[in-house]
Design a protein around this motif. Sequence first.
Motif, PDB file in Angstrom:
ATOM      1  N   ALA A 145      11.548   2.783 -10.466  1.00 33.72           N
ATOM      2  CA  ALA A 145      10.300   3.088  -9.779  1.00 33.72           C
ATOM      3  C   ALA A 145       9.765   1.877  -9.024  1.00 33.72           C
ATOM      4  N   TYR A 146       9.966   0.679  -9.584  1.00 32.00           N
ATOM      5  CA  TYR A 146       9.486  -0.539  -8.936  1.00 32.00           C
ATOM      6  C   TYR A 146      10.376  -0.979  -7.776  1.00 32.00           C
ATOM      7  N   GLY A 147      11.497  -0.272  -7.573  1.00 31.72           N
ATOM      8  CA  GLY A 147      12.369  -0.581  -6.446  1.00 31.72           C
ATOM      9  C   GLY A 147      13.547  -1.474  -6.785  1.00 31.72           C
ATOM     10  N   HIS A 148      13.830  -1.653  -8.075  1.00 32.36           N
ATOM     11  CA  HIS A 148      14.962  -2.484  -8.485  1.00 32.36           C
ATOM     12  C   HIS A 148      16.169  -1.598  -8.790  1.00 32.36           C
ATOM     13  N   ALA A 149      17.347  -2.152  -8.651  1.00 24.77           N
ATOM     14  CA  ALA A 149      18.569  -1.399  -8.922  1.00 24.77           C
ATOM     15  C   ALA A 149      18.817  -1.318 -10.426  1.00 24.77           C
ATOM     16  N   VAL A 150      19.196  -0.136 -10.874  1.00 28.08           N
ATOM     17  CA  VAL A 150      19.631   0.051 -12.257  1.00 28.08           C
ATOM     18  C   VAL A 150      21.153   0.036 -12.253  1.00 28.08           C
ATOM     19  N   PRO A 151      21.775  -0.900 -12.967  1.00 28.64           N
ATOM     20  CA  PRO A 151      23.234  -1.000 -12.941  1.00 28.64           C
ATOM     21  C   PRO A 151      23.921   0.310 -13.323  1.00 28.64           C
ATOM     22  N   ASP A 180       1.932   4.266 -14.186  1.00 25.60           N
ATOM     23  CA  ASP A 180       2.668   3.619 -13.100  1.00 25.60           C
ATOM     24  C   ASP A 180       3.254   4.657 -12.149  1.00 25.60           C
ATOM     25  N   THR A 181       3.790   5.725 -12.717  1.00 24.59           N
ATOM     26  CA  THR A 181       4.385   6.782 -11.893  1.00 24.59           C
ATOM     27  C   THR A 181       3.337   7.404 -10.981  1.00 24.59           C
ATOM     28  N   LEU A 182       2.167   7.673 -11.521  1.00 30.54           N
ATOM     29  CA  LEU A 182       1.083   8.222 -10.695  1.00 30.54           C
ATOM     30  C   LEU A 182       0.662   7.229  -9.624  1.00 30.54           C
ATOM     31  N   LEU A 183       0.494   5.980  -9.996  1.00 29.05           N
ATOM     32  CA  LEU A 183       0.038   4.977  -9.043  1.00 29.05           C
ATOM     33  C   LEU A 183       1.022   4.827  -7.889  1.00 29.05           C
ATOM     34  N   LEU A 184       2.305   4.730  -8.213  1.00 31.05           N
ATOM     35  CA  LEU A 184       3.307   4.585  -7.157  1.00 31.05           C
ATOM     36  C   LEU A 184       3.396   5.838  -6.295  1.00 31.05           C
ATOM     37  N   ALA A 185       3.220   7.000  -6.910  1.00 35.29           N
ATOM     38  CA  ALA A 185       3.232   8.234  -6.125  1.00 35.29           C
ATOM     39  C   ALA A 185       2.072   8.232  -5.131  1.00 35.29           C
ATOM     40  N   LEU A 186       0.881   7.816  -5.575  1.00 36.41           N
ATOM     41  CA  LEU A 186      -0.270   7.739  -4.665  1.00 36.41           C
ATOM     42  C   LEU A 186      -0.009   6.753  -3.536  1.00 36.41           C
ATOM     43  N   MET A 187       0.551   5.603  -3.855  1.00 31.88           N
ATOM     44  CA  MET A 187       0.832   4.600  -2.833  1.00 31.88           C
ATOM     45  C   MET A 187       1.832   5.129  -1.807  1.00 31.88           C
ATOM     46  N   ARG A 188       2.848   5.838  -2.288  1.00 35.69           N
ATOM     47  CA  ARG A 188       3.935   6.246  -1.401  1.00 35.69           C
ATOM     48  C   ARG A 188       3.622   7.508  -0.608  1.00 35.69           C
ATOM     49  N   CYS A 189       2.618   8.263  -1.033  1.00 35.75           N
ATOM     50  CA  CYS A 189       2.259   9.442  -0.226  1.00 35.75           C
ATOM     51  C   CYS A 189       1.050   9.170   0.656  1.00 35.75           C
ATOM     52  N   GLY A 190       0.661   7.899   0.735  1.00 37.33           N
ATOM     53  CA  GLY A 190      -0.388   7.507   1.672  1.00 37.33           C
ATOM     54  C   GLY A 190      -1.800   7.647   1.157  1.00 37.33           C
ATOM     55  N   GLU A 191      -1.966   7.917  -0.129  1.00 36.79           N
ATOM     56  CA  GLU A 191      -3.321   8.037  -0.699  1.00 36.79           C
ATOM     57  C   GLU A 191      -3.815   6.646  -1.102  1.00 36.79           C
ATOM     58  N   THR A 192      -4.029   5.803  -0.110  1.00 36.81           N
ATOM     59  CA  THR A 192      -4.336   4.394  -0.358  1.00 36.81           C
ATOM     60  C   THR A 192      -5.641   4.208  -1.117  1.00 36.81           C
ATOM     61  N   ALA A 193      -6.670   4.942  -0.749  1.00 40.02           N
ATOM     62  CA  ALA A 193      -7.974   4.758  -1.390  1.00 40.02           C
ATOM     63  C   ALA A 193      -7.906   5.111  -2.872  1.00 40.02           C
ATOM     64  N   ARG A 194      -7.235   6.219  -3.203  1.00 42.11           N
ATOM     65  CA  ARG A 194      -7.128   6.624  -4.603  1.00 42.11           C
ATOM     66  C   ARG A 194      -6.257   5.657  -5.385  1.00 42.11           C
ATOM     67  N   ALA A 195      -5.201   5.162  -4.745  1.00 37.69           N
ATOM     68  CA  ALA A 195      -4.348   4.175  -5.409  1.00 37.69           C
ATOM     69  C   ALA A 195      -5.115   2.889  -5.671  1.00 37.69           C
ATOM     70  N   ARG A 196      -5.902   2.459  -4.685  1.00 44.10           N
ATOM     71  CA  ARG A 196      -6.675   1.228  -4.860  1.00 44.10           C
ATOM     72  C   ARG A 196      -7.707   1.387  -5.971  1.00 44.10           C
ATOM     73  N   ALA A 197      -8.334   2.558  -6.047  1.00 41.07           N
ATOM     74  CA  ALA A 197      -9.320   2.795  -7.111  1.00 41.07           C
ATOM     75  C   ALA A 197      -8.674   2.736  -8.489  1.00 41.07           C
ATOM     76  N   LEU A 198      -7.483   3.317  -8.609  1.00 38.49           N
ATOM     77  CA  LEU A 198      -6.773   3.270  -9.880  1.00 38.49           C
ATOM     78  C   LEU A 198      -6.375   1.843 -10.228  1.00 38.49           C
ATOM     79  N   LEU A 199      -5.913   1.101  -9.235  1.00 38.47           N
ATOM     80  CA  LEU A 199      -5.556  -0.301  -9.472  1.00 38.47           C
ATOM     81  C   LEU A 199      -6.766  -1.125  -9.890  1.00 38.47           C
ATOM     82  N   ASP A 200      -7.888  -0.888  -9.253  1.00 38.26           N
ATOM     83  CA  ASP A 200      -9.100  -1.625  -9.615  1.00 38.26           C
ATOM     84  C   ASP A 200      -9.459  -1.386 -11.082  1.00 38.26           C
TER      85      ASP A 200
END
Length: 439
Positions: free
Chosen positions: A287-293, A399-419
């Motif tokens: 999910a964080y963008g790293h390769a899983v061997p 984390d899954t919810l946060l990354l989903a919000l970031m990747r679907c363009g819901e920046t304001a909701r993602a920022r609120a969750l991060l805060d």
Amino acid sequence: MAHHDRRGLPLSTRSDRAAERYREGVDLLLAAWPGAADALDAAIVADPDFALAHAARARLHAMRTEPAAARACIATAAACVARAGTERERSHVAVLSLAIDGQPGPALARALAHAESWPRDALILSLPLGAFGLLAFSGRADHDQARVDLCERHARSYEADDWWFTTYRGWSHTENGAVARGRALAERGFSLRRENANGAHALSHALFEDGAGPEAETLIAGWLPGYDRSGILHGHIAWHAALSALERDDPDAALAIYAEHVRPGVTAGLPLNVITDTVSLLWRLRAYGHAVPDGLWDEVRAYSGPYFGHAGFGFADAHMGLLAAATGDRAAAQARIDALTGLVEAGTLAAGPVVPAICRAALAFADGDYAACARILEPVAGQVVRIGGSGAQREVIEDTLLLALMRCGETARARALLDRRLHRRPSPRDARWQAQLTA
């Protein structure tokens, strides 16, 4: 001569050796330290009619997911205590019988009632506590507070130097958000007995929640070599170090720890720990963008085959849903979702609708449908606590919810969750994500 346990409660045995080995065995069991089985077996050899030794042995079998052996031992304990046992011992065996028989609701009620009469019966008081305790898996949304309330209710019954109670009291406060108090208690409990895997575990959680990941890594690196690999928490405590490595964006270090301590085949951990630790760490990596061997997901799927095939245990179900989604096994994912939905409709799934929602959201996330993932997960985010486990373990869902919000363009909701997350717990990973969103 009358015999007593470590906290002064009478024991129905006339054997000095049985009492001595029982006290040692319970200490080791409460510390999740190797040797408990040998000590309790020696107590039984010294006095085959010693009910509490059979009961503790049953508890150890249950912890190690050995149900047939657990049932046999608790049946022997029940027969022994019926012939010769105090009221406290009969109640002790009855509580464990309910837990081993797969009746968590009645077991919890009976354990809490038992603690009212005999609060210093640590083996029974331990059952509602912890990340995998009866309260955590009760489906209650307030189980973190309930553990604090339970500890504080009975704190007056324990001395300040009781390493077991101090450790669990600290862990309970940490998980309930009183991190400074929890950390201080966990540090004290650990200092009272360092040969205590539950102590190292409680302190690792406190450091994680305090945003002190590097301190946790240092603690674990120095302490873990002295904890035999046969210890049931060896791999899980190493998982905490791997989690910290990911927090500071070092996937290579996380994978090295995973390979040496966490992966199936190298850990003697409980199946529930092995599956949830491996799944959550590999899911985070991807999910964080790293390769899983190559091969790591297949290895986990092969290991998980004999376990948790039937839906109904919310914490395991959520992770089995992540595993099915990550490995592209849509048939298994859908079968579990359907079974869980049926249990919700029947009112028999303790954690409720959040469990099938997590599984559906995992499928959407794995498919790259981040908008659907967020749409499914966001309304139930406040109920994820009901699956049990710890905050560190459940964070994979957030984390899954946060990354989903970031990747679907819901920046304001993602920022609120991060805060909210950064206010609750300092995290270098969250700070990086926040910087991305504000760039």
